[in-house]
Enzyme design. Structure first.
Site, mmCIF file in Angstrom:
data_model
loop_
_atom_site.group_PDB
_atom_site.id
_atom_site.type_symbol
_atom_site.label_atom_id
_atom_site.label_comp_id
_atom_site.label_asym_id
_atom_site.label_seq_id
_atom_site.Cartn_x
_atom_site.Cartn_y
_atom_site.Cartn_z
ATOM 1 N N CYS A 150 40.272 19.188 1.773
ATOM 2 C CA CYS A 150 41.335 19.586 2.688
ATOM 3 C C CYS A 150 42.283 20.553 1.980
ATOM 4 C CB CYS A 150 42.089 18.346 3.164
ATOM 5 S SG CYS A 150 43.647 18.683 3.990
ATOM 6 N N GLU A 151 42.564 21.683 2.609
ATOM 7 C CA GLU A 151 43.425 22.673 1.976
ATOM 8 C C GLU A 151 44.895 22.270 1.997
ATOM 9 O OE1 GLU A 151 44.235 25.838 5.603
ATOM 10 O OE2 GLU A 151 42.486 26.141 4.322
ATOM 11 N N HIS A 152 45.247 21.247 2.756
ATOM 12 C CA HIS A 152 46.639 20.819 2.829
ATOM 13 C C HIS A 152 47.025 19.883 1.697
ATOM 14 C CE1 HIS A 152 46.009 21.564 7.390
ATOM 15 N NE2 HIS A 152 46.441 22.668 6.797
ATOM 16 N N HIS A 153 46.093 18.993 1.311
ATOM 17 C CA HIS A 153 46.404 18.021 0.257
ATOM 18 C C HIS A 153 45.417 18.062 -0.909
ATOM 19 C CE1 HIS A 153 48.019 16.273 4.076
ATOM 20 N NE2 HIS A 153 49.081 16.133 3.319
ATOM 21 N N GLN A 191 38.563 21.423 8.737
ATOM 22 C CA GLN A 191 37.287 21.214 9.425
ATOM 23 C C GLN A 191 37.114 22.214 10.554
ATOM 24 O OE1 GLN A 191 36.399 17.125 10.427
ATOM 25 N NE2 GLN A 191 35.009 17.707 12.071
ATOM 26 N N HIS A 219 38.171 12.151 6.772
ATOM 27 C CA HIS A 219 39.137 12.814 5.903
ATOM 28 C C HIS A 219 39.893 11.761 5.083
ATOM 29 C CE1 HIS A 219 39.045 16.903 7.902
ATOM 30 N NE2 HIS A 219 38.327 16.154 8.721
ATOM 31 N N CYS A 221 42.438 12.277 3.355
ATOM 32 C CA CYS A 221 43.884 12.450 3.459
ATOM 33 C C CYS A 221 44.461 11.536 4.545
ATOM 34 C CB CYS A 221 44.248 13.903 3.734
ATOM 35 S SG CYS A 221 43.524 14.592 5.226
#
Length: 261
Positions: A150-153, A191, A219, A221
């Site tokens: 995940c590019e956020h976390h 995704q 996920h 996250c």
């Protein structure tokens, strides 16, 4: 009333800012061994030529960052120094026996986990086999396992991808579709974006009469942090060509994906 003019010269203010920066950098070295401190200092003082010596050009289709950022890619030593900083920030001692080699291991793992940035997905589909004895029905590769982040976390998400297309000028090797999934999975992702990228590549290179992509993933996250709901699946789809225009084709695709022996 007018405010009293600041009598401090620009030169003095710059000098003070520099002193503050030096103090901040020294504070970051707290708890580091002399060896690691010297290594980090050497990194900060190396010249610009050394900074770009290990950087290889990446194909345009593999880039999701501006060229100026890609060309400023840190060295392996800088990456390892960053891992040591994160270990200290997490509250541990990067010089203890169990962690002494962790920065090198993490950098090596990242080379594999994010190797998709170095691969041109388009080239994977360039070789087409036209001698297929007139076959023009759907080609479906389902249950392609993948692992992404995940590019956020920067926490993993993993699952299965299902890819189908109606050939127009021939077919590609089945393994190539799985490789396209891997290329985009091995990048920092969402995704939704990954699903669209796979469909875009197939549509632009193979030019099929239609293509369909479905991804179902869990996920971490969501499972490990935040709402902490393990076992939750997320499903995303992309339909192009006849799949987008004809709802019955979408039903057929979903039926083929779900009806497993």
């Amino acid at each position: 009333m007018y405010a009293k003019p600041d009598s401090t010269t620009m030169k003095t203010r710059v000098a003070r800012a520099g002193d503050a920066m030096d103090a901040a950098l020294k504070s970051l070295s707290y708890g580091m061994s002399d060896e690691n401190r010297r290594a980090d200092a050497a990194i900060l003082t190396r010249n610009d030529n050394d900074a770009h010596a290990e950087i290889a050009a990446m194909p345009d289709s593999a880039q999701r960052v501006p060229n100026e950022i890609a060309l400023g890619r840190p060295s392996r030593q800088e990456a390892e120094a960053a891992v040591r900083t994160l270990l200290r920030w997490a509250g541990d001692d990067p010089t203890r026996e169990g962690l002494i080699d962790t920065p090198a291991r993490v950098a090596k793992a990242y080379e594999q986990l994010f190797s998709g940035y170095k691969v041109d997905a388009d080239k994977l589909l360039e070789r087409v086999f036209e001698e297929v004895e007139g076959y023009s029905d759907v080609v479906l590769v389902r249950d392609i396992p993948f692992y992404s982040h995940c590019e956020h976390h920067m926490v993993p998400f993993m699952g299965l991808a299902h890819v189908a297309y109606y050939p127009s000028k021939g077919v590609v090797g089945l393994s190539k579709l799985a490789r396209v999934v891997d290329v985009f999975a091995k990048r920092l992702q969402t995704q939704e974006t990954m699903t669209a990228q796979i469909a875009d590549t197939i549509e632009s290179i193979l030019k099929p009469r239609g293509c369909a992509v479905m991804i179902e993933a869990e996920h971490l996250c969501m499972a490990m942090r935040g709402v902490q709901k393990a076992g939750v699946s997320t499903i995303t789809t992309q339909f192009r060509g006849v799949y987008k225009d004809d709802a019955s084709e979408q039903v057929r695709f979903l039926t083929l994906v779900r009806n497993k022996p």
